[in-house]
Motif scaffolding. Structure first.
Motif, short mmCIF file in Angstrom:
data_model
loop_
_atom_site.label_atom_id
_atom_site.label_comp_id
_atom_site.label_asym_id
_atom_site.label_seq_id
_atom_site.Cartn_x
_atom_site.Cartn_y
_atom_site.Cartn_z
N LEU A 116 27.35 34.84 33.08
CA LEU A 116 26.89 34.60 34.51
C LEU A 116 25.40 34.49 34.54
CD1 LEU A 116 29.42 36.94 36.50
CD2 LEU A 116 29.14 34.28 36.74
N ASP A 117 24.66 35.42 33.46
CA ASP A 117 23.27 35.27 33.70
C ASP A 117 22.64 34.14 33.33
OD1 ASP A 117 23.01 38.91 33.05
OD2 ASP A 117 22.98 37.89 34.91
N LEU A 118 23.54 33.49 32.16
CA LEU A 118 23.10 32.38 31.66
C LEU A 118 23.18 31.06 32.78
CD1 LEU A 118 22.59 30.32 29.33
CD2 LEU A 118 24.90 30.24 28.76
N LEU A 119 24.26 31.39 33.41
CA LEU A 119 24.49 30.19 34.62
C LEU A 119 23.31 30.30 35.62
CD1 LEU A 119 26.27 27.90 35.12
CD2 LEU A 119 27.64 29.69 36.10
N ALA A 120 22.96 31.57 35.86
CA ALA A 120 22.10 31.89 36.85
C ALA A 120 20.61 31.31 36.49
CB ALA A 120 21.96 33.36 37.46
N ALA A 121 20.58 31.40 35.32
CA ALA A 121 19.12 31.26 34.80
C ALA A 121 18.65 29.89 34.30
CB ALA A 121 19.10 32.08 33.45
N ILE A 122 19.64 28.83 34.74
CA ILE A 122 19.47 27.63 34.25
C ILE A 122 18.43 26.97 35.45
CG2 ILE A 122 20.36 25.33 33.89
CD1 ILE A 122 22.67 26.42 32.75
N PRO A 123 17.24 26.39 35.03
CA PRO A 123 16.41 25.92 36.11
C PRO A 123 17.13 24.93 36.72
CG PRO A 123 15.14 26.28 33.95
CD PRO A 123 16.78 26.36 33.85
N THR A 124 16.71 24.75 38.19
CA THR A 124 17.56 23.90 39.01
C THR A 124 16.97 22.26 38.46
OG1 THR A 124 15.86 23.97 40.52
CG2 THR A 124 17.89 25.46 40.79
N VAL A 125 15.87 22.17 38.00
CA VAL A 125 15.29 20.92 37.33
C VAL A 125 16.38 20.38 36.44
CG1 VAL A 125 13.66 19.55 36.21
CG2 VAL A 125 13.03 21.47 37.57
N VAL A 126 16.86 21.20 35.68
CA VAL A 126 17.88 20.74 34.46
C VAL A 126 19.11 20.41 35.15
CG1 VAL A 126 18.97 21.61 32.36
CG2 VAL A 126 16.50 22.19 33.04
N LEU A 127 19.62 21.25 36.12
CA LEU A 127 20.78 20.77 36.84
C LEU A 127 20.53 19.34 37.59
CD1 LEU A 127 21.78 24.06 38.48
CD2 LEU A 127 23.05 23.00 36.52
N GLY A 128 19.67 19.26 38.15
CA GLY A 128 19.25 17.97 38.75
C GLY A 128 19.50 16.71 37.72
N LEU A 129 18.70 17.02 36.65
CA LEU A 129 18.61 15.97 35.49
C LEU A 129 19.93 15.75 35.10
CD1 LEU A 129 17.01 14.33 33.16
CD2 LEU A 129 17.32 16.44 31.97
#
Lengths: 351, 435
Positions: A116-129
């Motif tokens: 869960l910490d890994l999922l929370a730490a992913i920057p939103t820029v990367v999710l947008g990409l």
């Protein structure tokens, strides 16, 4: 011969202490002032945002033309993206929290937290990409497939875990992995077979569904963390009495723990809503930034934050566009502040 | 009274109590299944995203073979396969005038045969154009910067090629003429920004946390400041960007320009986005994180120590300086790491206060005073956004965006892992020393 009782003048201890007391007091006061400056800076930062907005906006109370409709469309877009995202993320986050709190051991809990910490730490820029480049082309013709996936995979997982329940009772830690394997298999079958490709048509690959999915991924860890916190407290309070009266864990959950934690879970949803409302990069990259007011998730949207990021660098200071955008900032600030305040109140009430 | 209880009749659901027990067990199995599904989905999301990033971020550096396609109409196309859409292939052939104008779209029906001739080579010109030839040693031709015999490489050769391309991209000095400057300027810009931000936020944050813990306690001022910290943490990052743009850039920066640099106007010096304002904006953004973490660390220290120190005649400041702050060092470190992790991922406010695609001059150079806070800079997170959306050649930009994203995620994960390690050492130490 008698020894002189009085100490040597060079070692006049009383005078030493007296002198040191003054310098100590001075240092104490200086240190306290420094600390107060720090605290003052925190207060100033909090007040800076609303004060700055009001100072810029109030002197000339004129609202530029068309601000109302424009802000209405943007606010609608923000709410559409956030509400859809929370609708998608809440079941997943709640399910994960329930499993962590109610059906697993502390060892398992500590092993799953890094995920869960890994999922929370992913920057939103990367999710947008990822949403923009990888998910969008796939999703454009496969919205129907997505719906089928959402129905079939949980059913398959639940059915398989119910069938294997007697075997798994001895190894509770393996349940999520069995769920994983069955889910991946079922998902693979649905995606590979895929006779529904193109069943639901969308105009553009960048639409509300895509944004909701990407924002949902960002919101799931928040809901899971806050939800687990709330559930843990309610669970500890009620479980002993429930088990003593002969209830199973599910019966305790359903009739005691979930109702007790309801306000806290609503708070978690509100926090996620506030967070998604303020989220910029994902919406900027994945929503298509089309300023239309439509409740259909297959249409694009434009949110307040994306508008700010796109238009503000080019806006001339003091002009009409500048004022409109500052009003939009105020609206966004008030929206997220209200969500956070409501969430804090609900949590205080349930604790 | 006839109750099912533990008897066989009860277990079979014959009596009402037994039926309830069976319902409870079925419901429990279903609930366990549904909740395990949710947890498994989280794992799929987290693992899937990381795997996708690794694959998409590293794939562009792996040498692609040069393929010769024979078409139905007899012509041949020599190039490398870039993309496979539903029924068509996108192949990069010879660039004519500029790098990136040689993409050809071939429909599956058109293609008769494809093969990989072992003597096919890729040539890189000095201006960045690519061309593909069969055989021949063109290294001596003017205008050719490099010749790559890709189809003739062994696995070890490919690995070496991969490493070399990776190194070239990561440390700048990208292949001649290609867009972009590699990742080094973005990484350097990010690190400079983060360092400047830390210099601003750490002293202020520690001072505020100290004030909260030692002087304000739980009185009215303390509750007010704590409430401010919690509210600040919930504000969207773009709103901080607006504050930075309006208050810092236009307000304070414009003022400094009118005051000190009036002769350079209307070309702004401090009145435009730059390193200083970006660092200040990020400092305000990460202030709540620092204050909350340091205060948490301070409150972990048993109160008996502070009371004993006060009883022995130390002032509150001395207690703080000699006793509490040294023990709070891991918390301070953890706060710094968390602030840096948050700052590295915050792209939205930077878009408003000074990050650019190509910084015309680096904010750090060899000219005095070595750090130029009024200059613009590049940022790793912004490079992800801009390569994906604004780069002129999408087929090159998107893989670069993934490479930057991979580096960014790796950085953030390392930082969070470090913070976790520090936090664990904190907890172990607390367990060891309880007075």
């Amino acid at each position: 011969m008698s020894v002189p009782l009085r100490a040597e003048p060079a070692l006049d201890v009383a005078a030493l202490v007296q002198r040191r007391r003054v310098s100590r007091r001075r240092r104490e006061r200086a240190g306290r002032a420094l600390a107060a400056i720090g605290a003052g800076a925190v207060l100033a930062s909090m007040l800076a945002i609303p004060l700055f907005l009001l100072v810029e906006l109030l002197p000339s109370a004129s609202v530029p033309d068309g601000t109302g409709e424009r802000l209405g469309v943007l606010l609608g877009g923000t709410l559409k993206a956030s509400v859809l995202a929370v609708l998608l993320a809440f079941p997943v986050g709640l399910a994960a929290a329930v499993h962590l709190v109610c059906f697993s051991t502390p060892l398992q809990r500590s092993r799953w937290r890094p995920v869960l910490d890994l999922l929370a730490a992913i920057p939103t820029v990367v999710l947008g990409l990822i949403a923009l480049t990888w998910l969008a082309p796939w999703l454009q013709s496969r919205i129907a497939t997505l719906l089928v996936l959402a129905a079939v995979v949980p059913a398959a997982v639940i059915a398989s875990l119910a069938v294997f329940a007697p075997l798994l009772r001895a190894h509770p830690a393996r349940r999520p992995f069995v769920a994983l394997a069955v889910g991946l298999a079922a998902g693979g079958v649905v995606i590979g077979w895929d006779p529904w490709a193109g069943a639901i048509a969308v105009d553009s690959p960048w639409n509300g569904v895509l944004v909701a999915l990407a924002l949902g991924v960002a919101a799931v860890p928040l809901i899971c963390t806050v939800g687990a916190d709330v559930l843990q407290r309610a669970w500890d309070r009620h479980i002993d009495a429930a088990v003593a009266l002969g209830a199973s864990r599910w019966q305790a959950l359903r009739s005691l723990v979930l109702p007790a934690a309801a306000s806290g879970l609503t708070a978690a949803a509100l926090l996620a809503l506030g967070r998604c409302a303020g989220e910029t990069m994902i919406v900027l990259m994945a929503s298509g930034n089309t300023a239309i007011a439509s409740a259909d998730p297959r249409d694009g949207l434009r949110s307040l934050s994306a508008e700010l990021a796109l238009s503000l660098p080019g806006a001339e200071r003091g002009g009409a566009l500048w004022r409109t955008l500052l009003i939009a900032t105020l609206v966004l600030f008030v929206l997220s502040f209200a969500c956070n305040l409501a969430a804090a109140r609900l949590r205080a009430r349930s604790a | 009274m006839q109750s099912g209880g533990g008897t066989a009749a009860g277990a079979l659901g014959v009596t009402r109590r037994g039926a309830a027990v069976r319902r409870g067990r079925i419901g429990e199995d279903l609930a366990v299944g549904a909740s395990a599904a949710g947890l498994a989905l989280c794992l799929v999301l987290a693992g899937g995203i990381v795997l996708l990033l690794v694959r998409a971020g590293l794939a562009p550096f792996w040498p692609q073979p040069v393929i010769e396609y024979t078409l139905r109409d007899g012509s041949r196309v020599l190039g490398e396969l870039v993309l496979r859409r539903d029924d068509a292939l996108i192949v990069r052939g010879d660039d004519q005038l500029r790098p990136g104008d040689g993409y050809v779209r071939l429909r599956q029906e058109e293609i008769l045969a494809e093969r990989r001739p072992p003597d096919a080579i890729a040539r890189v010109h000095v201006d960045g154009r690519h061309s593909y030839r069969r055989g021949g040693d063109d290294a001596h031709e003017p205008g050719i910067a490099a010749v790559e015999p890709r189809n003739a490489l062994t696995f070890a050769g490919r690995l070496a090629f991969f490493g070399e391309r990776l190194r070239a991209y990561a440390f700048g000095g990208d292949r001649p003429g290609d867009h972009g400057q590699g990742l080094l300027p973005a990484l350097a810009g990010t690190l400079t920004l983060v360092l400047l931000m830390s210099l601003i936020v750490m002293p202020v944050g520690i001072a505020a946390a100290v004030h909260l813990h030692v002087y304000a306690g739980h009185g009215r001022l303390g509750t007010l400041v704590r409430g401010a910290v919690v509210s600040l943490a919930g504000v969207p990052s773009i709103v901080y960007g607006v504050l930075g743009l309006g208050l810092f850039v236009h307000g304070i920066g414009g003022g400094i320009d009118r005051w000190l640099y009036a002769d350079r106007l209307p070309v702004p010096t401090f009145g435009t986005g730059g390193l200083l304002w970006a660092a200040l904006t990020l400092a305000v953004l990460t202030l709540p994180v620092v204050v909350a973490t340091v205060e948490q660390g301070l409150s972990r220290i048993p109160d008996t120590q502070r009371l004993g120190s006060l009883a022995l005649g130390a002032t509150r400041g001395e207690t703080l300086r000699r006793l509490l702050l040294p023990q709070a060092r891991p918390a301070v470190l953890s706060a710094w790491i968390l602030a840096v992790a948050r700052a590295v991922g915050a792209v939205a406010p930077l878009m408003l206060v000074g990050v650019v695609k190509y910084a015309p001059a680096s904010p750090i150079d060899a000219a005095f005073p070595y750090l130029h806070p009024s200059r613009q800079f590049t940022h790793l997170g912004f490079a992800v956004y801009d390569q994906a959306l604004i780069s002129p050649d999408a087929l090159v930009g998107v893989p670069r965006a993934y490479s930057a994203a991979l580096l960014l995620v790796a950085l953030v994960l390392v930082l969070n892992a470090a913070a976790g390690l520090v936090g664990r050492r904190l907890r172990d130490r607390d367990r060891a020393f309880t007075i």
